[in-house]
Design a protein around this motif. Sequence first.
Motif, PDB file in Angstrom:
ATOM      1  N   GLY A 160       0.779  -1.234   0.000  1.00  0.00           N
ATOM      2  CA  GLY A 160       0.000   0.000   0.000  1.00  0.00           C
ATOM      3  C   GLY A 160       0.805   1.275   0.000  1.00  0.00           C
ATOM      4  N   TYR A 161       1.984   1.276  -0.562  1.00  0.00           N
ATOM      5  CA  TYR A 161       2.864   2.447  -0.527  1.00  0.00           C
ATOM      6  C   TYR A 161       3.316   2.800  -1.945  1.00  0.00           C
ATOM      7  CZ  TYR A 161       6.487  -0.944  -1.513  1.00  0.00           C
ATOM      8  OH  TYR A 161       7.225  -1.928  -2.116  1.00  0.00           O
ATOM      9  N   ASP A 173      -0.335   5.010   0.049  1.00  0.00           N
ATOM     10  CA  ASP A 173      -1.177   4.980  -1.145  1.00  0.00           C
ATOM     11  C   ASP A 173      -2.523   4.338  -0.846  1.00  0.00           C
ATOM     12  OD1 ASP A 173      -1.531   5.310  -4.054  1.00  0.00           O
ATOM     13  OD2 ASP A 173      -1.520   3.114  -4.080  1.00  0.00           O
ATOM     14  N   ASP A 174      -2.531   3.336   0.058  1.00  0.00           N
ATOM     15  CA  ASP A 174      -3.758   2.626   0.423  1.00  0.00           C
ATOM     16  C   ASP A 174      -3.630   2.221   1.887  1.00  0.00           C
ATOM     17  OD1 ASP A 174      -5.872   0.925   0.856  1.00  0.00           O
ATOM     18  OD2 ASP A 174      -5.592  -0.250  -0.969  1.00  0.00           O
ATOM     19  N   TRP A 175      -4.318   2.953   2.768  1.00  0.00           N
ATOM     20  CA  TRP A 175      -4.151   2.711   4.205  1.00  0.00           C
ATOM     21  C   TRP A 175      -4.675   1.348   4.625  1.00  0.00           C
ATOM     22  CZ3 TRP A 175      -0.855   4.707   7.286  1.00  0.00           C
ATOM     23  CH2 TRP A 175      -0.406   6.020   7.098  1.00  0.00           C
ATOM     24  N   ALA A 177      -4.514  -1.376   2.844  1.00  0.00           N
ATOM     25  CA  ALA A 177      -3.465  -2.328   2.466  1.00  0.00           C
ATOM     26  C   ALA A 177      -2.265  -2.210   3.390  1.00  0.00           C
ATOM     27  CB  ALA A 177      -3.052  -2.092   1.017  1.00  0.00           C
TER      28      ALA A 177
END
Length: 477
Positions: A160-161, A173-175, A177
């Motif tokens: 998620g980064y 990018d996606d907390w 995840a």
Amino acid sequence: MQNAHDLALLLARFQFAFTVGVHIIFPAFSIGLAAYLAVLEGLWLKTGRDVFLDLYRYWIKAFSIVFGMGVVSGLVMSYEFGTNWSLFSKKAGPITGVLLSYEVMTAFFLEAGFLGVMLFGMNKVGRGLHFAATCCVSVGTLISMTWILASNSWMQTPRGYTIDPATGRFLPDDWLAIIFNPSFPFRLLHMGLAAFLSVAFAVGATGAWHLLKARRKGVTASEPVRMMFSMAMWMAAVVAPLQVLAGDAHGLNTLEYQPAKIAAMEGDWDTEGRAPELLFGIPNMQTEHTDYAIKVPLLGSLILTHSLEGKVPGMKDFPRDQRPPSPIIFFSFRIMVGLAVLMVLVGVWSLWLRRRKTLFTSTLFHRVTLCMAPAGFIALLCGWVTTEVGRQPWTVYGLLRTTDSVSPIVLSSMEISMTAFVIVYVIVFGSGMGILLRLLGRAPEEGEHDTNASHPADILATGMHPKTIEASSEKGA
């Protein structure tokens, strides 16, 4: 100069390992003990039996000491991120810093808000409100563990980064995840069960100690002592097998996402199917061979892949500069597993004695349980060593090396701070453990719930129950 830098890096790593190793014991103790206190108070409210309140008042004194030492030891690590690991904080801070701040804003505020009510509000608020405060503190410890493990699990299996090409920083990018990364659920369950199991054996050992003392004096142990011991053994019998299953699931997850760690844990150098299990050996990083190996055919594949034909990775599959130090985690893993097996056996033994109605009279079992007092915490520390050393040479697995995470430190500064840390920790936490052991050295008594006869200051000052002090004074008069 390079040797001095390498030594400074080694000391920085050892300092963080030392402070975390001391710290991790107290949150684990707090997590398990807070849940135990919530159960005790709930049983008291449901049944009205004073024995549960006696035990609550007995263990809440220990909880206050353990919780305090956990807070103090945890603050130190926040400063270490800035002083020794500033480059890690700069690059990974946009993710790990946010997760740790969530821990403060949720768990720590919840614990701090209700801890005072829990410790001092028994006769100042209603029973329902006090029970709610105890539950809030217990939930707060679990939430704290959740955020800490979310951060650490992301470092193990990052998701998620995105990476800023200009600065090399990890940007969220996606907390979802990030938080629910592949290893997080397994590590959360494994750590939670470890905390409960560690406290079960600590409580059980305390009960065993007082059962043995009562037997030496030729008297019957009090009901609180027997209840405490019985509850601890139930917990051990239930949780220890669950921990083995959770550890197995965690191992399968690690095999999928961190195969180099598995290879180092097992002391395997060549990838092979139908792999044996090495019960003992001494992995040699230079010769790429495990010396003095004692093997059980096929068992390695069966344990790690649940198939006799499954392939087990070897460290030769990975470049030399990406291999974890196998000797450390090879032995730490085996100590952890060995203690887990012993805890399962003690739990099964307790069920057998309970069925024979000799749980409170078996001297041998009580002595074994007393010796097992630190088993859960030692296993927890060995598990932590296996996890963290097995991640090397990375701080963020596969993406950020430890050598690229350290601050521009000098060897002399690290030598001074490391020496100071060891001295201060021995004094401060050694004293705290001494006070804790003194508290637990006094058996819980019937009537412990009498608030006029259980002031914490009396206990801390003398190590005796105030009724014992009163009786001694009357005898002297």
